[in-house]
Design a protein around this motif. Structure first.
Motif, PDB file in Angstrom:
ATOM      1  N   LEU A 228     -12.401  -1.871  12.602  1.00  0.00           N
ATOM      2  CA  LEU A 228     -13.161  -2.269  12.613  1.00  0.00           C
ATOM      3  C   LEU A 228     -12.658  -3.487  13.732  1.00  0.00           C
ATOM      4  O   LEU A 228     -13.676  -4.821  14.901  1.00  0.00           O
ATOM      5  N   MET A 229     -11.785  -5.006  12.955  1.00  0.00           N
ATOM      6  CA  MET A 229     -12.199  -6.377  13.377  1.00  0.00           C
ATOM      7  C   MET A 229     -11.099  -5.961  14.584  1.00  0.00           C
ATOM      8  O   MET A 229     -10.753  -6.399  15.457  1.00  0.00           O
ATOM      9  N   THR A 230      -9.770  -4.601  14.113  1.00  0.00           N
ATOM     10  CA  THR A 230      -8.990  -4.054  14.981  1.00  0.00           C
ATOM     11  C   THR A 230     -10.436  -3.872  16.370  1.00  0.00           C
ATOM     12  O   THR A 230      -9.661  -3.811  17.673  1.00  0.00           O
TER      13      THR A 230
ATOM     14  N   TYR B 179       0.644  -1.394   0.560  1.00  0.00           N
ATOM     15  CA  TYR B 179      -0.180  -0.088   0.020  1.00  0.00           C
ATOM     16  C   TYR B 179       0.799   1.047   0.003  1.00  0.00           C
ATOM     17  O   TYR B 179       0.913   2.086  -0.812  1.00  0.00           O
ATOM     18  N   LYS B 180       1.336   0.782   1.191  1.00  0.00           N
ATOM     19  CA  LYS B 180       2.334   2.539   1.002  1.00  0.00           C
ATOM     20  C   LYS B 180       3.359   2.546  -0.554  1.00  0.00           C
ATOM     21  O   LYS B 180       3.153   3.612  -1.334  1.00  0.00           O
TER      22      LYS B 180
ATOM     23  N   ARG C 213     -10.619   8.771  -6.440  1.00  0.00           N
ATOM     24  CA  ARG C 213     -10.997   8.700  -5.794  1.00  0.00           C
ATOM     25  C   ARG C 213     -12.299   7.185  -6.150  1.00  0.00           C
ATOM     26  O   ARG C 213     -12.630   7.261  -4.465  1.00  0.00           O
ATOM     27  N   VAL C 214     -11.964   6.629  -6.719  1.00  0.00           N
ATOM     28  CA  VAL C 214     -12.468   5.215  -6.561  1.00  0.00           C
ATOM     29  C   VAL C 214     -11.460   4.937  -5.928  1.00  0.00           C
ATOM     30  O   VAL C 214     -12.157   3.876  -4.793  1.00  0.00           O
ATOM     31  N   ASP C 215     -10.325   4.685  -6.293  1.00  0.00           N
ATOM     32  CA  ASP C 215      -9.517   3.778  -5.313  1.00  0.00           C
ATOM     33  C   ASP C 215      -8.848   4.074  -3.498  1.00  0.00           C
ATOM     34  O   ASP C 215      -9.050   3.262  -3.386  1.00  0.00           O
ATOM     35  N   SER C 216      -9.207   5.373  -3.634  1.00  0.00           N
ATOM     36  CA  SER C 216      -9.664   5.565  -2.891  1.00  0.00           C
ATOM     37  C   SER C 216     -10.574   5.379  -1.388  1.00  0.00           C
ATOM     38  O   SER C 216     -10.410   4.235  -0.246  1.00  0.00           O
TER      39      SER C 216
ATOM     40  N   ASP D 179     -11.707  -0.889   2.801  1.00  0.00           N
ATOM     41  CA  ASP D 179     -10.834  -2.098   2.915  1.00  0.00           C
ATOM     42  C   ASP D 179     -10.350  -1.591   4.941  1.00  0.00           C
ATOM     43  O   ASP D 179      -9.871  -2.360   5.707  1.00  0.00           O
ATOM     44  N   GLN D 180      -9.812  -0.278   5.013  1.00  0.00           N
ATOM     45  CA  GLN D 180      -9.197   0.395   6.108  1.00  0.00           C
ATOM     46  C   GLN D 180     -10.309   0.022   7.304  1.00  0.00           C
ATOM     47  O   GLN D 180     -10.067   0.314   8.630  1.00  0.00           O
TER      48      GLN D 180
END
Length: 167
Positions: free
Chosen positions: A70-72, A23-24, A55-58, A64-65
Motif C-alpha cells: 500500500l505504501m509503495t 525474510y528469505k 499460518r499465523v506467521d504467514s 506486513d507485505q
C-alpha cells in the motif's frame, strides 16, 4: 519485492534489502523445517501444530507485505501525479515558447520591412542631394552670368557716358 526495494532511494534501500534477506532466510529455514518434518514420521498432532504456527506467521508476514504494498502504491500514485503536473507545466511552457517565437517572427518581419523602407528613403535622400548639388551649381553659375552681365552693362554705361560727355 526485491526489485521494488532496489528501485527505491539509497537511504531506504539498504534497510529494506537487509529485511528482505532476513525474510528469505526465514523462509528457507521454514521450508527446510517443513521438509524435515514431512520426511520424518512425526505424529499428526505435532504436524497440525506446526501448520497452525506457519499460518499465523504467514498472516503476519502477509499483513506486513500488504502494508508495504500500500505504501509503495501510494508513492507510485504520488509520482504519477508529479509526472502529470510536470507534463502540464511542460506543455504550458512549450505553448509560451511557441507564442514568443511567433511574436519574435512578427517583429523580425517588421524590422525587415522597416529596413527595406529605410534603404528606399536613403536612396531617395541620395538622389535629392545630387539634385540639390546640381541646382546649387546652376544657381552659382547663373549668379556669375548675371553678375558678369551686370558688370558688362555697367561698363557699357560708363563707356557710353564717357564718350557722350567727352564729345
Amino acid at each position: 519485492m526485491d526489485l521494488e526495494a532496489r528501485s527505491l532511494q539509497p537511504s531506504t534501500k539498504a534497510t529494506l534489502l537487509a529485511k528482505l534477506r532476513e525474510y528469505k532466510t526465514d523462509l528457507n529455514n521454514l521450508k527446510n523445517e517443513v521438509k524435515r518434518i514431512s520426511s520424518t514420521n512425526v505424529n499428526t498432532a505435532s504436524r497440525e501444530e506446526l501448520l497452525e504456527l506457519g499460518r499465523v506467521d504467514s498472516l503476519s508476514v502477509s499483513n506486513d507485505q500488504k502494508g508495504r504494498l500500500l505504501m509503495t502504491t501510494e508513492r507510485l500514485n504520488q509520482s504519477t501525479d508529479r509526472i502529470t503536473n510536470s507534463r502540464k507545466t511542460l506543455l504550458e511552457t512549450e505553448e509560451l515558447g511557441v507564442s514568443i517565437l511567433q511574436d519574435l517572427h512578427q517583429q523580425r518581419q517588421s524590422l525587415l520591412h522597416a529596413h527595406t523602407s529605410l534603404h528606399g528613403v536613403d536612396d531617395n535622400i541620395s538622389k535629392s542631394k545630387k539634385i540639390l548639388a546640381a541646382m546649387s551649381k546652376r544657381m552659382s553659375r547663373n549668379k556669375w552670368i548675371v553678375g558678369s552681365l551686370m558688370a558688362a552693362l555697367v561698363l557699357a554705361i560708363i563707356l557710353i557716358l564717357y564718350f557722350k560727355l567727352t564729345h
